[in-house]
Design an enzyme around this catalytic site. Structure first.
Site, PDB file in Angstrom:
ATOM      1  N   SER A   8       0.467  -1.197   0.168  1.00 44.38           N
ATOM      2  CA  SER A   8       0.198  -0.241   0.035  1.00 44.38           C
ATOM      3  C   SER A   8       1.102   1.540  -0.324  1.00 44.38           C
ATOM      4  CB  SER A   8      -1.214   0.306   1.844  1.00 44.38           C
ATOM      5  OG  SER A   8      -1.337   1.401   1.086  1.00 44.38           O
ATOM      6  N   HIS A  33      -1.492  -1.072  -4.192  1.00 44.52           N
ATOM      7  CA  HIS A  33      -2.841  -0.528  -3.545  1.00 44.52           C
ATOM      8  C   HIS A  33      -2.354   0.476  -3.477  1.00 44.52           C
ATOM      9  CE1 HIS A  33      -6.197  -1.499  -1.566  1.00 44.52           C
ATOM     10  NE2 HIS A  33      -5.537  -0.846   0.174  1.00 44.52           N
ATOM     11  N   ASP A  35      -4.245   4.209  -1.518  1.00 45.21           N
ATOM     12  CA  ASP A  35      -6.032   3.898  -0.564  1.00 45.21           C
ATOM     13  C   ASP A  35      -5.928   5.357  -1.049  1.00 45.21           C
ATOM     14  OD1 ASP A  35      -5.938   2.402   1.154  1.00 45.21           O
ATOM     15  OD2 ASP A  35      -4.321   2.481   1.849  1.00 45.21           O
ATOM     16  N   MET A  37      -9.143   8.318  -0.358  1.00 42.30           N
ATOM     17  CA  MET A  37     -10.430   8.856   1.694  1.00 42.30           C
ATOM     18  C   MET A  37     -10.812  10.040   0.703  1.00 42.30           C
ATOM     19  SD  MET A  37      -6.851   7.290   4.185  1.00 42.30           S
ATOM     20  CE  MET A  37      -6.433   5.727   3.668  1.00 42.30           C
ATOM     21  N   HIS A  66      -8.926   1.619  -3.306  1.00 41.52           N
ATOM     22  CA  HIS A  66      -9.433   1.153  -2.793  1.00 41.52           C
ATOM     23  C   HIS A  66     -10.104   2.607  -2.342  1.00 41.52           C
ATOM     24  CE1 HIS A  66      -9.621  -0.164   2.356  1.00 41.52           C
ATOM     25  NE2 HIS A  66     -10.576   0.264   0.967  1.00 41.52           N
ATOM     26  N   MET A  68     -12.889   4.826  -0.405  1.00 43.31           N
ATOM     27  CA  MET A  68     -12.957   5.165   1.181  1.00 43.31           C
ATOM     28  C   MET A  68     -13.495   6.295   1.477  1.00 43.31           C
ATOM     29  SD  MET A  68      -9.517   3.471   3.111  1.00 43.31           S
ATOM     30  CE  MET A  68      -9.312   3.596   2.083  1.00 43.31           C
ATOM     31  N   MET A 137     -11.860  -5.917   6.179  1.00 44.90           N
ATOM     32  CA  MET A 137     -10.786  -4.535   6.740  1.00 44.90           C
ATOM     33  C   MET A 137     -10.372  -5.528   7.858  1.00 44.90           C
ATOM     34  SD  MET A 137      -9.808  -1.985   4.616  1.00 44.90           S
ATOM     35  CE  MET A 137      -9.257  -1.318   5.694  1.00 44.90           C
ATOM     36  N   GLY A 142      -8.611   3.959   7.399  1.00 41.83           N
ATOM     37  CA  GLY A 142      -8.932   5.534   7.681  1.00 41.83           C
ATOM     38  C   GLY A 142      -6.981   6.087   7.974  1.00 41.83           C
ATOM     39  N   PHE A 143      -6.292   4.959   8.408  1.00 41.26           N
ATOM     40  CA  PHE A 143      -4.759   5.182   8.602  1.00 41.26           C
ATOM     41  C   PHE A 143      -3.858   3.933   8.380  1.00 41.26           C
ATOM     42  CE2 PHE A 143      -7.569   8.183  10.957  1.00 41.26           C
ATOM     43  CZ  PHE A 143      -7.238   9.573  10.474  1.00 41.26           C
ATOM     44  N   GLY A 145      -1.076   1.690   9.783  1.00 49.21           N
ATOM     45  CA  GLY A 145       0.391   1.455  10.828  1.00 49.21           C
ATOM     46  C   GLY A 145      -0.538   0.924  12.060  1.00 49.21           C
ATOM     47  N   ASP A 176      -6.723  -6.398   4.691  1.00 53.40           N
ATOM     48  CA  ASP A 176      -5.941  -5.054   4.718  1.00 53.40           C
ATOM     49  C   ASP A 176      -5.528  -4.487   5.663  1.00 53.40           C
ATOM     50  OD1 ASP A 176      -4.640  -2.658   4.005  1.00 53.40           O
ATOM     51  OD2 ASP A 176      -6.758  -1.686   3.059  1.00 53.40           O
ATOM     52  N   GLY A 177      -4.273  -4.193   6.749  1.00 53.85           N
ATOM     53  CA  GLY A 177      -3.829  -3.445   7.123  1.00 53.85           C
ATOM     54  C   GLY A 177      -3.587  -4.381   8.775  1.00 53.85           C
ATOM     55  N   GLY A 178      -2.849  -3.593   9.453  1.00 49.64           N
ATOM     56  CA  GLY A 178      -2.290  -4.304  10.160  1.00 49.64           C
ATOM     57  C   GLY A 178      -1.068  -5.947   9.708  1.00 49.64           C
ATOM     58  N   SER A 199       3.004  -0.811   6.162  1.00 46.78           N
ATOM     59  CA  SER A 199       4.065   0.193   7.161  1.00 46.78           C
ATOM     60  C   SER A 199       5.040  -1.215   6.955  1.00 46.78           C
ATOM     61  CB  SER A 199       3.395   0.236   7.993  1.00 46.78           C
ATOM     62  OG  SER A 199       2.187  -0.546   8.463  1.00 46.78           O
TER      63      SER A 199
HETATM   64  C1  DX5 Z   1      -6.283   2.262   5.609  1.00 48.88           C
HETATM   65  C2  DX5 Z   1      -5.796   1.225   4.280  1.00 48.88           C
HETATM   66  C3  DX5 Z   1      -4.501   0.672   3.988  1.00 48.88           C
HETATM   67  C4  DX5 Z   1      -3.605   0.614   4.826  1.00 48.88           C
HETATM   68  C5  DX5 Z   1      -2.860  -0.378   5.281  1.00 48.88           C
HETATM   69  O1  DX5 Z   1      -6.992   2.562   5.479  1.00 48.88           O
HETATM   70  O2  DX5 Z   1      -7.036   1.042   3.928  1.00 48.88           O
HETATM   71  O3  DX5 Z   1      -4.686   0.346   2.726  1.00 48.88           O
HETATM   72  O4  DX5 Z   1      -2.352   1.365   3.977  1.00 48.88           O
HETATM   73  O5  DX5 Z   1      -1.586   0.476   6.469  1.00 48.88           O
HETATM   74  P1  DX5 Z   1      -1.171  -0.733   7.016  1.00 48.88           P
HETATM   75  O6  DX5 Z   1      -0.333  -1.890   6.239  1.00 48.88           O
HETATM   76  O7  DX5 Z   1       0.038   0.408   7.815  1.00 48.88           O
HETATM   77  O8  DX5 Z   1      -1.816  -1.303   8.246  1.00 48.88           O
HETATM   78 ZN    ZN Z   2      -6.442  -0.331   1.603  1.00 49.45          ZN
END
Ligand code: DX5
Ligand code: ZN
Length: 223
Positions: A8, A33, A35, A37, A66, A68, A137, A142-143, A145, A176-178, A199
């Site tokens: 991402s 990917h 994002d 927003m 993606h 959002m 998700m 939204g963020f 990390g 997607d996420g963490g 991240s």
């Molecule tokens: C969060 C995004 C993700 C984000 C994932 O809303 O949709 O794509 O970049 O980042 P990490 O892998 O750091 O959680």
């Molecule tokens: Zn995403």
């Protein structure tokens, strides 16, 4: 099917998006990917079609966008023109989900449908034959990390079980996420076949090695 690893760019350097896209390509990623927003559906702002177009010119990667954003229907054409290869909309942000997925497919790009962590799995089957990818998700969108939410694994398992009935027409299952090596392992064991990671991959000493170790999970887990 091979496991797909999709970095991402949200975790990349926004002052050098073209270079970051090339770096991801050279590291052996399956797609990129992006994002998007809107500051309404999620409390953050990122990139629009102009940035996607610059990224598209900078690399040959499949662009996984993606969205959002509320009212995604209105932005499909601009993102398709910008070079997106897949547009993923949020169930929670879209008024007419079926019409929007249908329009994305008619634009000759893949259609993805994303679900926030708290959205019930019971609604998944309704959209199985209407999209090319389900994005489950594993953080609140939204963020980058944030910490992985293990409770979503049940939804991944549910989607995987259901997809067996659809055999080759089943949508891809993206998380997607963490996502890092540990959480990826749990997701792949539950049935995910497309891993988005921000991240973890961008902070890795060698992105190529980090991607390779994620890719190897499928064989390790003997799928
Ligand atoms: C969060 C995004 C993700 C984000 C994932 O809303 O949709 O794509 O970049 O980042 P990490 O892998 O750091 O959680
Ligand atoms: Zn995403």
């Amino acid at each position: 099917m091979q496991l797909q690893i999709v970095p991402s760019i949200l975790s990349g350097d926004f002052g050098h998006l073209a270079d970051e896209a090339k770096r991801v390509e050279e590291a052996g990623a399956d797609a990129l990917h992006i994002d998007v927003m809107d500051g309404h559906f999620v409390p953050n702002l990122t990139l629009g079609p102009k940035a996607v177009s610059s990224i598209s010119r900078a690399c040959n990667l499949f662009l996984d966008v993606h969205l959002m954003i509320y009212n995604p229907y209105d932005y499909i054409e601009p993102f398709v023109k910008a070079g997106a290869d897949r547009l993923t909309i949020h169930l929670e942000a879209t008024e007419d989900v079926e019409a929007t997925l249908g329009f994305i497919r008619r634009c000759n790009v893949q259609a993805g449908l994303a679900f926030c962590p708290e959205t019930s799995e019971s609604i998944l089957p309704k959209y199985f034959d209407k999209c090319d990818l389900l994005l489950l998700m594993t953080v609140n969108p939204g963020f980058g990390g944030q910490e992985f939410m293990p409770e979503v694994l049940k939804k991944v398992e549910f989607a995987h079980e259901f997809s067996k009935k659809y055999s080759k027409n089943a949508p891809l299952i993206q998380v997607d996420g963490g996502i890092n090596l540990q959480t990826a392992k749990a997701c792949v064991a539950a049935g995910a076949n497309v891993l988005v990671s921000g991240s973890y991959l961008f902070k890795a000493k060698e992105m190529r090695e980090a991607i390779a170790s994620l890719k190897a999970l499928r064989e390790e887990l003997d799928f």
